[in-house]
Design an enzyme around this catalytic site. Structure first.
Site, PDB file in Angstrom:
ATOM      1  N   ARG A  80      39.325  45.691  43.818  1.00 41.56           N
ATOM      2  CA  ARG A  80      38.510  45.924  42.658  1.00 41.56           C
ATOM      3  C   ARG A  80      37.027  45.351  42.835  1.00 41.56           C
ATOM      4  NH1 ARG A  80      41.395  43.369  37.225  1.00 41.56           N
ATOM      5  NH2 ARG A  80      39.485  42.175  37.354  1.00 41.56           N
ATOM      6  N   ARG A 112      44.524  40.843  46.328  1.00 43.35           N
ATOM      7  CA  ARG A 112      45.090  41.792  45.263  1.00 43.35           C
ATOM      8  C   ARG A 112      44.460  43.265  45.730  1.00 43.35           C
ATOM      9  NH1 ARG A 112      43.889  41.385  38.998  1.00 43.35           N
ATOM     10  NH2 ARG A 112      41.774  40.912  39.786  1.00 43.35           N
ATOM     11  N   ARG A 127      33.548  34.507  37.079  1.00 41.19           N
ATOM     12  CA  ARG A 127      34.603  34.791  36.176  1.00 41.19           C
ATOM     13  C   ARG A 127      35.524  33.563  35.863  1.00 41.19           C
ATOM     14  NH1 ARG A 127      37.466  38.824  39.828  1.00 41.19           N
ATOM     15  NH2 ARG A 127      39.403  39.088  38.180  1.00 41.19           N
ATOM     16  N   LYS A 182      48.367  38.270  34.098  1.00 42.05           N
ATOM     17  CA  LYS A 182      48.202  38.720  32.802  1.00 42.05           C
ATOM     18  C   LYS A 182      48.735  40.537  33.100  1.00 42.05           C
ATOM     19  CE  LYS A 182      43.782  38.359  31.983  1.00 42.05           C
ATOM     20  NZ  LYS A 182      43.654  37.528  33.216  1.00 42.05           N
ATOM     21  N   ARG A 201      39.276  37.176  23.999  1.00 42.36           N
ATOM     22  CA  ARG A 201      38.970  36.383  25.230  1.00 42.36           C
ATOM     23  C   ARG A 201      37.714  35.543  25.115  1.00 42.36           C
ATOM     24  NH1 ARG A 201      38.675  38.500  31.410  1.00 42.36           N
ATOM     25  NH2 ARG A 201      40.106  40.076  30.562  1.00 42.36           N
TER      26      ARG A 201
HETATM   27  P1  AP5 Z   1      47.483  40.006  38.035  1.00 44.33           P
HETATM   28  O1  AP5 Z   1      48.598  40.279  37.146  1.00 44.33           O
HETATM   29  O2  AP5 Z   1      46.581  41.262  38.382  1.00 44.33           O
HETATM   30  O3  AP5 Z   1      46.265  39.122  37.228  1.00 44.33           O
HETATM   31  P2  AP5 Z   1      45.663  39.014  35.996  1.00 44.33           P
HETATM   32  O4  AP5 Z   1      45.721  37.976  35.219  1.00 44.33           O
HETATM   33  O5  AP5 Z   1      45.591  40.512  35.348  1.00 44.33           O
HETATM   34  O6  AP5 Z   1      43.907  38.989  36.500  1.00 44.33           O
HETATM   35  P3  AP5 Z   1      42.732  40.038  36.350  1.00 44.33           P
HETATM   36  O7  AP5 Z   1      41.801  39.564  37.725  1.00 44.33           O
HETATM   37  O8  AP5 Z   1      43.069  41.355  35.989  1.00 44.33           O
HETATM   38  O9  AP5 Z   1      42.185  39.123  35.169  1.00 44.33           O
HETATM   39  P4  AP5 Z   1      40.495  39.029  34.505  1.00 44.33           P
HETATM   40  O10 AP5 Z   1      40.878  38.419  33.411  1.00 44.33           O
HETATM   41  O11 AP5 Z   1      39.705  38.473  35.542  1.00 44.33           O
HETATM   42  O12 AP5 Z   1      40.506  40.764  34.717  1.00 44.33           O
HETATM   43  P5  AP5 Z   1      40.324  41.853  33.447  1.00 44.33           P
HETATM   44  O13 AP5 Z   1      40.404  43.160  34.159  1.00 44.33           O
HETATM   45  O14 AP5 Z   1      41.135  41.368  32.328  1.00 44.33           O
HETATM   46  O15 AP5 Z   1      47.789  39.340  39.155  1.00 44.33           O
HETATM   47  C1  AP5 Z   1      46.810  39.129  40.275  1.00 44.33           C
HETATM   48  C2  AP5 Z   1      47.149  38.890  41.894  1.00 44.33           C
HETATM   49  O16 AP5 Z   1      48.318  38.007  41.904  1.00 44.33           O
HETATM   50  C3  AP5 Z   1      48.323  40.269  42.029  1.00 44.33           C
HETATM   51  O17 AP5 Z   1      47.921  40.487  43.483  1.00 44.33           O
HETATM   52  C4  AP5 Z   1      49.617  39.896  41.810  1.00 44.33           C
HETATM   53  O18 AP5 Z   1      50.364  40.867  42.438  1.00 44.33           O
HETATM   54  C5  AP5 Z   1      49.653  38.496  42.255  1.00 44.33           C
HETATM   55  N1  AP5 Z   1      50.372  37.769  41.300  1.00 44.33           N
HETATM   56  C6  AP5 Z   1      50.881  38.036  39.959  1.00 44.33           C
HETATM   57  N2  AP5 Z   1      51.532  36.805  39.614  1.00 44.33           N
HETATM   58  C7  AP5 Z   1      51.811  36.478  40.541  1.00 44.33           C
HETATM   59  C8  AP5 Z   1      52.983  35.307  40.784  1.00 44.33           C
HETATM   60  N3  AP5 Z   1      53.715  34.868  39.682  1.00 44.33           N
HETATM   61  N4  AP5 Z   1      53.146  34.650  42.068  1.00 44.33           N
HETATM   62  C9  AP5 Z   1      52.252  35.185  42.856  1.00 44.33           C
HETATM   63  N5  AP5 Z   1      51.561  36.562  42.721  1.00 44.33           N
HETATM   64  C10 AP5 Z   1      51.240  36.826  41.810  1.00 44.33           C
HETATM   65  O19 AP5 Z   1      38.750  41.897  33.202  1.00 44.33           O
HETATM   66  C11 AP5 Z   1      37.720  42.223  33.930  1.00 44.33           C
HETATM   67  C12 AP5 Z   1      36.396  42.148  33.305  1.00 44.33           C
HETATM   68  O20 AP5 Z   1      36.345  43.088  32.182  1.00 44.33           O
HETATM   69  C13 AP5 Z   1      36.099  40.647  32.742  1.00 44.33           C
HETATM   70  O21 AP5 Z   1      35.615  40.070  33.929  1.00 44.33           O
HETATM   71  C14 AP5 Z   1      34.990  41.109  31.788  1.00 44.33           C
HETATM   72  O22 AP5 Z   1      33.943  41.352  32.386  1.00 44.33           O
HETATM   73  C15 AP5 Z   1      35.645  42.231  31.222  1.00 44.33           C
HETATM   74  N6  AP5 Z   1      36.516  42.167  30.030  1.00 44.33           N
HETATM   75  C16 AP5 Z   1      37.836  42.314  29.847  1.00 44.33           C
HETATM   76  N7  AP5 Z   1      38.244  42.026  28.822  1.00 44.33           N
HETATM   77  C17 AP5 Z   1      37.342  41.591  27.963  1.00 44.33           C
HETATM   78  C18 AP5 Z   1      37.240  40.696  26.799  1.00 44.33           C
HETATM   79  N8  AP5 Z   1      38.269  40.725  25.769  1.00 44.33           N
HETATM   80  N9  AP5 Z   1      35.957  40.376  26.521  1.00 44.33           N
HETATM   81  C19 AP5 Z   1      34.973  40.594  27.065  1.00 44.33           C
HETATM   82  N10 AP5 Z   1      34.783  40.826  28.405  1.00 44.33           N
HETATM   83  C20 AP5 Z   1      36.101  41.470  29.017  1.00 44.33           C
HETATM   84 MG    MG Z   2      44.582  42.128  35.151  1.00 46.05          MG
END
Ligand code: AP5
Ligand code: MG
Length: 213
Positions: A160, A127, A171, A13, A88
Site C-alpha cells: 500500500r 504487509r 497515521r 481491523k 474515526r
Molecule cells: P490489518 O488487518 O491490515 O490492519 P488494519 O488495522 O486494517 O490496518 P490499516 O493499515 O488498514 O489501518 P488504517 O486505519 O491505517 O488504514 P485504512 O485502510 O482504514 O493488519 C496489518 C498487518 O498485520 C497485516 O499484514 C496482517 O497480516 C498483520 N496482522 C494482523 N493481525 C495480526 C496479529 N494478531 N498478529 C500478527 N500479525 C497480524 O485507512 C487508510 C486511510 O484512509 C487513512 O489513513 C485515512 O486517510 C483514510 N480513512 C479511512 N477511513 C477514514 C475515516 N473514517 N475518516 C477519515 N479518513 C479515513
Molecule cells: Mg485495514
C-alpha cells in the site's frame, strides 16, 4: 448486528473484519478500501481523498460521512455490517449516532483492538495486499504460498502506498489525536469491548467471537 472495529493502523481491523464477515455473514465496510477504490476510479471523492491518504492524514469528516451514508443504503447492509475504520473521529461518531440511534443502522458493539505501538510498525512494513480481492498478508507471520502472489485469486500482491515509515508516523499521530478519543466516547455509552490484539490472529479472533456472543 452492526459492529465497529476501532484500532490503530496495523491493529488488525481488516484481518479480523474479514473473518467476522465470513462467520456472521454480515458485510465488511472499510472506508479505507472505499477510498482506495475511488482513487483507482478517479472519482471526485477519490481525487480529494488521495491528497490526504498518501500523506497519512485523515480525509475530512464531511466527505467520509457522505460515502458511509451512501454505502449503508445498499441492500447487502440489511442483515448487518462491520465498519472497519469508521467512525474515526468524535465528530464522525456524533454525526452517525444522531442520524441512526433509533434505526436498524444503530451501532451495537465497538471492538477496540489494542496493540502496542512498536508492534504496529512491524505489521505495516511487512504487509502485502491483493489489489484485486483485498486479501492481506504479512511477509513473516502470514505469507502467501507463492511469494508475491495472492493465494485466493492469483493476482500479484502489492504494498500500500501509505505503508511506509513517513506516512505511518503521521497515521499514528492522527490516530492518537483524532481517533483514540473514541475509546472514551464508546466506553461511556457501554458499547466498547477491549480486545488484547497483541496475540496471534487466531487467538484475537477467538476473543472477538467470545465478546460478540
Ligand atoms: P490489518 O488487518 O491490515 O490492519 P488494519 O488495522 O486494517 O490496518 P490499516 O493499515 O488498514 O489501518 P488504517 O486505519 O491505517 O488504514 P485504512 O485502510 O482504514 O493488519 C496489518 C498487518 O498485520 C497485516 O499484514 C496482517 O497480516 C498483520 N496482522 C494482523 N493481525 C495480526 C496479529 N494478531 N498478529 C500478527 N500479525 C497480524 O485507512 C487508510 C486511510 O484512509 C487513512 O489513513 C485515512 O486517510 C483514510 N480513512 C479511512 N477511513 C477514514 C475515516 N473514517 N475518516 C477519515 N479518513 C479515513
Ligand atoms: Mg485495514
Amino acid at each position: 448486528m452492526n459492529i465497529v472495529f476501532l484500532g490503530a493502523p496495523g491493529s488488525g481491523k481488516g484481518t479480523q473484519s474479514k473473518k467476522i464477515e465470513d462467520f456472521f455473514k454480515i458485510v465488511h465496510i472499510s472506508t479505507g478500501d472505499i477510498f482506495r477504490q475511488a482513487i483507482k476510479d478517479s472519482t471526485s471523492a477519490g481525487v480529494l481523498a488521495k491528497s490526504f491518504i498518501d500523506k497519512g492524514c485523515l480525509v475530512p469528516d464531511e466527505v467520509t460521512i457522505k460515502i458511509v451514508e451512501e454505502r449503508i443504503e445498499k441492500d447487502d447492509c440489511k442483515k448487518g455490517f462491520i465498519f472497519d475504520g469508521f467512525p474515526r473521529t468524535v465528530p464522525q461518531a456524533i454525526s452517525y449516532d444522531s442520524l441512526h440511534n433509533n434505526d436498524s443502522f444503530k451501532i451495537d458493539k465497538v471492538i477496540y483492538l489494542k496493540v502496542d505501538e512498536e508492534k504496529l510498525l512491524d505489521r505495516i512494513v511487512n504487509r502485502r495486499v491483493c489489489p484485486k480481492c483485498g486479501a492481506s498478508y504479512h511477509m513473516v507471520i502470514k505469507p502467501s504460498k507463492v511469494e508475491g502472489i495472492c493465494d485466493l485469486c492469483g493476482h500479484e500482491l502489492e504494498t500500500r502506498k501509505d505503508d511506509n515509515p513517513e506516512s505511518m508516523k503521521v497515521r499514528l499521530e492522527e490516530y492518537k489525536k483524532l481517533t483514540s478519543p473514541l475509546i472514551d466516547y464508546y466506553s461511556k455509552i457501554n458499547k466498547l469491548v477491549t480486545i488484547d490484539a497483541m496475540n496471534d490472529i487466531e487467538k484475537v479472533y477467538e476473543s472477538i467471537l467470545e465478546a460478540l456472543k
